[in-house]
Design an enzyme around this catalytic site. Structure first.
Site, PDB file in Angstrom:
ATOM      1  CG  ASP A  11      -1.682   1.371   1.368  1.00  0.00           C
ATOM      2  OD1 ASP A  11      -2.465   1.642   0.410  1.00  0.00           O
ATOM      3  OD2 ASP A  11      -1.736   2.016   2.584  1.00  0.00           O
ATOM      4  CG  ASP A  13      -1.940   7.457   0.674  1.00  0.00           C
ATOM      5  OD1 ASP A  13      -1.575   9.034   0.886  1.00  0.00           O
ATOM      6  OD2 ASP A  13      -1.938   7.081  -0.428  1.00  0.00           O
ATOM      7  CG  ASP A 167      -1.867   2.285   6.554  1.00  0.00           C
ATOM      8  OD1 ASP A 167      -2.429   3.301   7.166  1.00  0.00           O
ATOM      9  OD2 ASP A 167      -2.143   1.959   5.441  1.00  0.00           O
TER      10      ASP A 167
END
Length: 218
Positions: A11, A13, A167
């Protein structure tokens, strides 16, 4: 425990970059243009990751949902010009990507791909990735597994050879639904408690801890 893999799917961000300063700034510029109250950085962080539609809903105050299209247009016009001003790499990112040089690295993000590419090039990360997919490339963004499955199909790989690193619960759910191993990072925009509920295969507090999980790392 180490995991034999060929593909590491990251991922963006909250995993490789902390983009929240630029996101909250540009969201507030758009809100100001609309005559609406600003949001806090904590509010902005909660909206990072789910994709444009959910992000927009979370940024607008209740009762202003009909202005979503206008808000998103303004936000994107501000963000593409300012997306690297306050954004920073998390510690160890370049070192980890360098050390994973024998793996095929993929980026899958709910951020528009043209924005992701600009950020990756700014930080000198673009060259590390063999493939970058965004919401423009699929019908359904994460947590739908379509983006992960499309990346694996493109590379001719099966889910059992891949690990998704992210995250948020969206990342973990997308990976699990696609059949890959999953690794949650705790330093991004979701709490450890929320991530644990999705039962990722691994949870790490620093990206550098990823190196020790992968069999065959350099």
């Amino acid at each position: 425990m180490r995991f034999k893999t060929n593909i590491v799917i990251f991922d963006l961000d909250g995993t490789l970059i902390d983009s929240s300063p630029d996101i909250v700034h540009c969201a507030n510029l758009a809100l100001r243009e609309l005559g609406l109250s600003p949001i806090t950085i904590e509010q902005a962080k909660k909206g990072i990751g789910p994709g444009s539609e959910k992000f927009t809903r979370m940024m607008l105050p209740r009762g202003e949902e009909n202005r979503a299209e206008e808000f998103l247009r303004l936000y994107r016009s501000f963000y593409i010009e300012r997306c690297t001003r306050g954004t920073r790499l998390y510690p160890g990112v370049k070192d980890v990507l360098e050390r994973l040089g024998k793996f095929t690295l993929v980026l899958t993000t709910n951020k528009p791909r043209y924005m992701a590419e600009k950020i990756l090039r700014h930080f000198g990360l673009w060259e590390y990735f063999g493939l970058c997919l965004g919401p423009e490339d699929v019908s359904n963004p994460k947590p739908d597994p379509e983006m992960i499955c499309k990346a694996l199909n493109h590379l001719g790989e099966v889910p059992q050879t891949a690990m998704v690193v992210g995250d948020t619960c969206n990342d973990i759910l997308a990976g699990k639904r696609a059949g890959t191993k999953t690794c949650a990072v705790t330093y991004g925009y979701s709490s450890r408690q929320l991530l644990q509920k999705e039962e990722p295969d691994f949870i790490i507090d620093r990206l550098t801890d990823l190196i020790g999980l992968l069999d065959g790392e350099q």
